[in-house]
Design an enzyme around this catalytic site. Structure first.
Site, PDB file in Angstrom:
ATOM      1  N   TYR A 126       1.874  33.831  28.905  1.00  0.00           N
ATOM      2  CA  TYR A 126       2.239  33.493  27.533  1.00  0.00           C
ATOM      3  C   TYR A 126       2.808  32.073  27.461  1.00  0.00           C
ATOM      4  O   TYR A 126       2.428  31.280  26.608  1.00  0.00           O
ATOM      5  CB  TYR A 126       3.256  34.500  27.001  1.00  0.00           C
ATOM      6  CG  TYR A 126       3.739  34.187  25.603  1.00  0.00           C
ATOM      7  CD1 TYR A 126       2.946  34.470  24.500  1.00  0.00           C
ATOM      8  CD2 TYR A 126       4.986  33.604  25.384  1.00  0.00           C
ATOM      9  CE1 TYR A 126       3.376  34.180  23.225  1.00  0.00           C
ATOM     10  CE2 TYR A 126       5.416  33.307  24.115  1.00  0.00           C
ATOM     11  CZ  TYR A 126       4.607  33.597  23.038  1.00  0.00           C
ATOM     12  OH  TYR A 126       5.035  33.309  21.768  1.00  0.00           O
ATOM     13  N   GLN A 130       1.200  28.512  25.756  1.00  0.00           N
ATOM     14  CA  GLN A 130       1.874  27.736  24.719  1.00  0.00           C
ATOM     15  C   GLN A 130       1.590  26.241  24.862  1.00  0.00           C
ATOM     16  O   GLN A 130       1.557  25.522  23.879  1.00  0.00           O
ATOM     17  CB  GLN A 130       3.381  27.981  24.750  1.00  0.00           C
ATOM     18  CG  GLN A 130       3.774  29.391  24.404  1.00  0.00           C
ATOM     19  CD  GLN A 130       3.238  29.826  23.063  1.00  0.00           C
ATOM     20  OE1 GLN A 130       3.563  29.242  22.035  1.00  0.00           O
ATOM     21  NE2 GLN A 130       2.388  30.835  23.064  1.00  0.00           N
TER      22      GLN A 130
END
Length: 171
Positions: A126, A130
């Site tokens: 994750y 980003q």
């Protein structure tokens, strides 16, 4: 199991293990049922922890609980050890004389580990995703899927962007 405070949603679970001094096998019978288990439940209720599971063995305890992020893990262990020792020694004064010679009930050491619903690998992916998702999200534009199945708003506490640039917490 998610908890809430005024300004955050959390899922912080601790697996705690600690032993009586000298690994004496004293957590049995009435000590186990009448004192240890009930006292740990009372501590959790009093201090706002959620007891998920507990197992007592004659020479150690396993406690799995959830606590708010405002509470230090060492504080949780300190409360559990001190309050249970006081209750055990007041209910069974012979234990202190026979096994612990006037010193404390629990050994100084303990094990504590954390657990949650998201694996470390999922978090790494994750965060890495980003970097490639730095473009500005326009108001009303749907958020693209990140890290496989999750979206930005699928994480507890994620923010939503409203027209006009205001940000509000996710429900």
């Amino acid at each position: 199991m998610n908890g809430k405070t005024n300004h955050c949603v959390y899922n912080i679970n601790y697996h705690i293990v600690f032993c009586p001094k000298y690994r004496h096998k004293v957590i049995t019978g009435r000590v186990e049922e009448d004192t240890v288990k009930l006292t740990i439940q009372e501590i959790c209720n009093t201090y706002g922890y959620t007891l998920i599971q507990m197992e007592t063995m004659p020479d150690h305890l396993h406690i799995f609980l959830s606590a708010p992020p405002t509470v230090a893990p060492t504080g949780i262990v300190r409360k559990l050890k001190s309050i249970t020792a006081n209750k055990i020694f007041s209910a069974f004064p012979g234990l202190k004389k026979k096994y612990f010679w006037g010193s404390g009930m629990w050994s100084r050491g303990y094990y504590i580990g954390t657990a949650g619903n998201v694996s470390a690998e999922t978090i790494r992916k994750y965060i890495e995703a980003q970097k490639s998702f730095r473009k500005e999200v326009k108001p009303g534009e749907p958020v693209q899927k990140q890290c496989g199945q999750e979206t930005e708003s699928s994480f507890p506490g994620a923010s939503r962007r409203h027209p006009g640039g205001k940000v509000s917490p996710a429900p």
